[in-house]
Design a protein around this motif. Structure first.
Motif, mmCIF file in Angstrom:
data_model
loop_
_atom_site.group_PDB
_atom_site.id
_atom_site.type_symbol
_atom_site.label_atom_id
_atom_site.label_comp_id
_atom_site.label_asym_id
_atom_site.label_seq_id
_atom_site.Cartn_x
_atom_site.Cartn_y
_atom_site.Cartn_z
ATOM 1 N N UNK A 47 0.878 -1.334 0.179
ATOM 2 C CA UNK A 47 0.134 -0.067 0.203
ATOM 3 C C UNK A 47 0.795 1.350 0.091
ATOM 4 N N UNK A 48 0.794 2.138 -1.013
ATOM 5 C CA UNK A 48 1.394 3.377 -1.127
ATOM 6 C C UNK A 48 0.970 4.397 -0.248
ATOM 7 N N UNK A 49 1.794 5.544 -0.385
ATOM 8 C CA UNK A 49 1.437 6.819 0.542
ATOM 9 C C UNK A 49 0.262 7.357 0.018
ATOM 10 N N UNK A 50 -0.214 6.962 -1.471
ATOM 11 C CA UNK A 50 -1.428 7.670 -1.727
ATOM 12 C C UNK A 50 -2.894 6.733 -1.730
ATOM 13 N N UNK A 51 -2.420 5.688 -0.869
ATOM 14 C CA UNK A 51 -3.365 4.687 -0.638
ATOM 15 C C UNK A 51 -3.783 3.757 -1.746
ATOM 16 N N UNK A 52 -2.831 3.938 -2.748
ATOM 17 C CA UNK A 52 -3.127 3.001 -3.890
ATOM 18 C C UNK A 52 -2.281 1.496 -3.523
ATOM 19 N N UNK A 53 -2.923 0.412 -4.077
ATOM 20 C CA UNK A 53 -2.222 -0.912 -3.959
ATOM 21 C C UNK A 53 -1.586 -1.264 -5.096
ATOM 22 N N UNK A 54 -0.609 -2.510 -4.865
ATOM 23 C CA UNK A 54 0.224 -3.054 -6.007
ATOM 24 C C UNK A 54 0.426 -4.478 -5.603
ATOM 25 N N UNK A 68 11.865 -4.709 -1.618
ATOM 26 C CA UNK A 68 12.144 -3.128 -1.618
ATOM 27 C C UNK A 68 12.452 -2.685 -3.127
ATOM 28 N N UNK A 69 13.476 -3.325 -3.810
ATOM 29 C CA UNK A 69 13.862 -2.822 -5.087
ATOM 30 C C UNK A 69 12.540 -3.022 -6.355
ATOM 31 N N UNK A 70 11.902 -4.058 -5.885
ATOM 32 C CA UNK A 70 10.522 -3.837 -6.884
ATOM 33 C C UNK A 70 9.671 -2.649 -6.585
ATOM 34 N N UNK A 71 9.563 -2.314 -5.331
ATOM 35 C CA UNK A 71 8.548 -1.405 -5.001
ATOM 36 C C UNK A 71 9.254 0.025 -5.424
ATOM 37 N N UNK A 72 10.601 0.054 -5.320
ATOM 38 C CA UNK A 72 11.384 1.375 -5.680
ATOM 39 C C UNK A 72 11.220 1.306 -7.169
ATOM 40 N N UNK A 73 11.420 0.253 -7.959
ATOM 41 C CA UNK A 73 11.544 0.165 -9.358
ATOM 42 C C UNK A 73 10.132 0.540 -10.020
ATOM 43 N N UNK A 74 8.976 -0.111 -9.361
ATOM 44 C CA UNK A 74 7.756 0.319 -9.705
ATOM 45 C C UNK A 74 7.432 1.672 -9.683
ATOM 46 N N UNK A 75 7.819 2.475 -8.579
ATOM 47 C CA UNK A 75 7.338 3.848 -8.349
ATOM 48 C C UNK A 75 8.559 4.758 -9.041
ATOM 49 N N UNK A 120 0.042 -7.492 3.968
ATOM 50 C CA UNK A 120 0.012 -6.290 3.637
ATOM 51 C C UNK A 120 1.319 -5.473 4.100
ATOM 52 N N UNK A 121 2.140 -4.645 3.238
ATOM 53 C CA UNK A 121 3.188 -3.934 3.686
ATOM 54 C C UNK A 121 2.951 -2.519 3.241
ATOM 55 N N UNK A 122 3.265 -1.546 3.991
ATOM 56 C CA UNK A 122 2.940 -0.195 3.628
ATOM 57 C C UNK A 122 4.055 0.729 3.554
ATOM 58 N N UNK A 123 4.377 1.446 2.415
ATOM 59 C CA UNK A 123 5.449 2.112 2.275
ATOM 60 C C UNK A 123 5.319 3.513 3.032
ATOM 61 N N UNK A 124 6.522 3.679 3.769
ATOM 62 C CA UNK A 124 6.551 4.765 4.556
ATOM 63 C C UNK A 124 7.697 5.417 4.661
ATOM 64 N N UNK A 125 8.051 6.800 5.112
ATOM 65 C CA UNK A 125 9.096 7.375 5.309
ATOM 66 C C UNK A 125 9.935 6.906 6.397
#
Length: 896
Positions: A47-54, A68-75, A120-125
């Motif tokens: 779940x990303x910071x804009x509440x969209x999911x992937x 982590x690399x998959x998430x950063x590459x996707x974004x 579920x994992x949540x992208x956060x700062x």
């Protein structure tokens, strides 16, 4: 061929023993199922910071780094090291109720072992940057902006109501653009989730602030949002529940600067990383060992009880990660020991320094991305549109609405340390005779700097969000008679619980003086309201009543009466001190006087730099600076106040002491010039750096300026201001153009060479001074620093240090004083003298105490180093010069 029907009877006729010993079987189906299990992937939802999911597919045994690399590459997130993936032990989404159960995905461990519930994992700062300008990409800043908005809306980040409204107005500007009455109806903010406890009255306040942000792009608005958010006490604080030895509930906060301790929401203590020697834990007990101070024979060990063993270890890990990320250039090398004891955890990611270096080496990417909306509902029908105040408009949409491309330029800043009318002018807050207003610049609110509270403070003095909300409080006072021209400011405030507004006034018709604010007490409604009330402001109206002709006592009674009224609100209309001339100098009333302890044991250079670092981190150094006297008590300025000399002062309250003023022998207008000798001795070296600190020449004082340069034998002029900044004249052009000449005070001045140094941001102008009567000629170098922005302080310490290096090169073997000037001759002038003095002390292997240096300068010229932002900047430059090896002790001063 054996028929199936006879197969069973045949087996029965065979000896079981014989069959077991001479036969075998092969399970085809089980083998294929095992093959399928080995090939099976792992499904993970992020779940990303804009509440969209992937949904991401991973190899079953993949470790956290792969996800982590998959998430950063996707974004397409390049500045990725500030971020992480969170999950909760109970599988629930992040919220205040399960803060103790939140964990960070460990990159070194399998994802499968860290999954809980539905996975579920949540992208956060994870690491909150101390300054948004450190982030190179607009796209990265946008994610920080989303994170802080989420922190505010969830209640994790507590924000005073006034600040919350201001931050919300930046969100509105980012999403809706400039305010247009024909497009934005009275209820156009209905349906937008902007802050907790949002009401119609709050939306009105947000709307009023939104109108002030005209011209800001989404990137500008988000940058300013982050810049105000970073000043909040709870910004970037990773909180953990704890108890002290007596059982009192506490919260330990891990930050970029160290550990902070809160009790009942109030900060009671803080420990910078520079003061902490070791952190450790044992079961549910967490320990920090502090550095041994001078005179102590033992280290201080503090212990805290944490809720659970798991929470204690999470706190310990958070300390390691924050210390490594923000304090080290690279992660510590993990050493193998034959018998390892305790946890083997260490941070393995990039540090902030490495992340910034990577970002600088990498070209800025031009990303196109969609900004998410704050709307909680979708308006479709005309009736619903009318209800929310949204009207149709033929105005063309902005090119950056919703979909934007990353900007290559620096976002337009909208903050400063001084009052809003001053907009951060480095010489602001003083009474200028000639003012040229800049009406083209859009006005943007400015919040007062964050105050630092301590454990021994009176809790009643700690800022309470429920009081002093200032301009954001709804006023019931009829303001029809309130003047609203561009030079005046309306200030609203409510008294504190003791019925005090926190300011004094002086003057009145009976004293033949205007009504002026003489003192503003720190951390009171007058100090915390927005716009902030400042010393020297002229009060014109009180609750709509003209007070310009009232005696002093009547004005005071009018202020007290508003406190006891039904509304209980005070509405002041003031003319800020930076835009009027009261006709006489306003003597400052020093409230505090900080005196350094000269009897204390002198530290080594390294110890003083460590203390400087700690003082900047904790804010204690800035507090000491704020408590310094600005004018030396007992030193007169009578010559500057003489009628024949008043026109020679650019600012009516910045006057030279009689004791150290420069006296002209052959001045065309007498012996007076607004200038002081400032001598800075470097202990242990025999060096005395001699300066003349002076104001930028006025048109009528150019001759006096050159006469001073000639009589004092000066061959170097350092100018640290522009001629005009934000439409206001800062200094008259007192030198000729290249190849041309001019005459002043019996001197012929000619410009023979001019060189612009781009990296260091300064112009070097070589001039010749020809004394017409004696035919004597001398060469003078003028260095003009143009790298200082028109508000605030320089962004790059390294560039400023290059300019200081050039000043020092030109000063080599010079015995005559160097003339240094800005506009008033105190702010940037003081910064330059403080910086060069500190570098000389480092070369002489002497401890550097910036507070002592400022005190020494103010003994010779009032108000040197004008603002706390200037002092903070120069201290940062001193620390940078020492830690980066820009300046080192000379061999002859190193004692073996």
């Amino acid at each position: 061929m054996i028929r199936v029907g006879n197969f069973g009877s045949m087996i029965e006729s065979v000896s079981r023993r014989a069959f077991g010993g001479s036969s075998g079987t092969y399970n085809v189906r089980a083998t294929e199922l095992a093959r399928d299990r080995r090939l099976k992937t792992l499904s993970v939802t992020v779940v990303f910071l804009d509440d969209t999911k992937q949904l991401f597919q991973l190899e079953k045994r993949a470790k956290g780094q792969a996800l982590l690399e998959l998430v950063f590459t996707h974004l397409e997130l390049t500045e990725k090291h500030y971020f992480g993936l969170q999950f909760s032990d109970n599988g629930a989404p992040p919220n205040l109720a399960n803060t103790d159960l939140m964990r960070w995905l460990d990159p070194t461990k399998p994802v499968k072992k860290q999954m809980r519930g539905p996975g579920y994992f949540y992208l956060r700062v994870k690491f909150y940057v101390s300054d948004p300008s450190k982030l190179q990409e607009e796209y990265t800043r946008y994610h920080f902006y989303l994170q802080i908005r989420k922190d505010i809306l969830s209640g994790k980040l507590l924000v005073p109501p006034s600040t919350a409204c201001l931050l919300a107005s930046y969100t509105v500007q980012s999403e809706l653009g400039d305010y247009h009455p024909d497009e934005h109806g009275p209820k156009y903010l209905v349906g937008m989730a902007l802050m907790p406890g949002q009401t119609e009255e709050i939306e009105k306040k947000i709307s009023e602030l939104h109108k002030l942000h005209k011209g800001q792009t989404p990137a500008d608005a988000e940058f300013n949002f982050l810049d105000h958010a970073k000043r909040l006490d709870m910004y970037g604080v990773d909180l953990h529940r704890a108890r002290d030895s007596s059982g009192k509930e506490l919260q330990l906060g891990v930050t970029s600067n160290g550990l902070v301790i809160f009790q009942n929401g109030t900060k009671i203590n803080s420990f910078s990383w520079g003061k902490i020697v070791k952190i450790s834990f044992k079961r549910k007990q967490f320990f920090i060992q502090l550095k041994r101070e001078q005179g102590e024979s033992y280290d201080t060990l503090l212990g805290f009880n944490i809720v659970t063993y798991r929470s204690c270890k999470v706190l310990w890990k958070s300390c390691i990660e924050h210390h490594t990320f923000f304090r080290l250039h690279s992660p510590a090398i993990k050493r193998r020991t034959p018998l390892p004891l305790g946890s083997k955890f260490s941070y393995t990611g990039r540090t902030e320094v490495q992340s910034m270096e990577e970002a600088k080496l990498r070209m800025k990417s031009e990303k196109t991305f969609i900004r998410c909306s704050s709307r909680k509902l979708v308006v479709n029908t005309p009736e619903e549109k009318a209800k929310t105040g949204i009207t149709s408009s033929t105005r063309s949409s902005r090119p950056y609405d919703n979909k934007v491309t990353s900007l290559s330029h620096e976002p337009r800043r909208a903050w400063a340390e001084s009052s809003p009318t001053n907009l951060g002018d480095d010489e602001g807050g003083f009474l200028e005779r000639t003012v040229v207003e800049d009406h083209s610049r859009a006005f943007t609110p400015v919040l007062p700097p964050r105050t630092i509270s301590y454990a021994d403070e009176d809790p009643d003095l700690v800022e309470r969000p429920t009081t002093a909300t200032g301009i954001y409080e709804v006023s019931h006072i009829d303001s029809a008679n309130q003047p609203c021209d561009d030079g005046l400011v309306c200030i609203r405030m409510t008294p504190d619980e003791e019925g005090r507004f926190g300011f004094n006034v002086k003057g009145g018709s009976d004293l033949a003086m205007p009504i002026l604010v003489s003192r503003v007490a720190p951390n009171t409604p007058a100090d915390r309201c927005y716009p902030k009330l400042n010393e020297g402001d002229q009060v014109l109206f009180i609750n709509g009543i003209d007070v310009t002709g009232m005696p002093h006592e009547q004005v005071v009674n009018l202020i007290r009466a508003s406190r006891d009224s039904r509304v209980g609100e005070l509405l002041l209309t003031v003319r800020p001190s930076s835009v009027y001339d009261p006709g006489e100098a306003v003597e400052e009333e020093p409230v505090y006087q900080y005196v350094t302890d000269s009897t204390a044991v002198r530290e080594t250079l390294e110890q003083s730099m460590a203390a400087l670092s700690d003082g900047l981190m904790t804010g204690s150094l800035i507090v000491q600076f704020d408590h310094l006297f600005r004018k030396k008590l007992g030193l007169s300025t009578s010559h500057a106040s003489l009628p024949q000399n008043t026109n020679a002062n650019r600012y009516t309250d910045i006057l030279p002491y009689d004791l150290t003023r420069v006296i002209l022998e052959c001045g065309t207008n007498g012996d007076y010039i607004n200038a002081n000798y400032v001598n800075m001795e470097i202990p242990g070296s025999g060096i005395i750096n001699r300066y003349i600190a002076t104001q930028g020449p006025l048109a009528q004082t150019v001759g006096d300026f050159w006469e001073m340069v000639w009589e004092t034998g000066c061959s170097l002029i350092v100018m640290v201001t522009g001629l005009v900044e934000r439409g206001r004249i800062k200094c008259h052009k007192y030198w000729p153009n290249i190849g041309e000449s001019m005459e002043a005070a019996g001197l012929r001045i000619k410009s023979i060479r001019c060189h612009y140094n781009n990296p260091a941001g300064y112009i070097c102008n070589t001039l010749t001074l020809h004394h017409i009567q004696s035919e004597v000629e001398r060469e003078v170098t003028q260095l003009q620093y143009i790298g200082w922005p028109d508000h605030g302080v320089p962004d790059n310490a390294a560039v400023f240090l290059q300019f200081i290096n050039e000043v020092r090169r030109c000063r080599q073997n010079m015995l005559e004083p160097t003339v240094v000037h800005c506009s008033a001759g105190i702010g940037r002038t003081g910064v330059l003298i403080l910086m060069e003095t500190a570098l000389c002390l480092i070369e002489a292997n002497q401890p550097v105490y910036p507070i002592e240096i400022v005190t020494n300068m103010r003994d010779q010229r009032a108000m040197m180093v004008q603002t706390s932002s200037q002092f903070r900047f120069v201290c940062t430059c001193i620390l940078h010069a020492f830690t980066e090896g820009f300046c080192k002790p000379l061999p002859e001063y190193i004692y073996h």
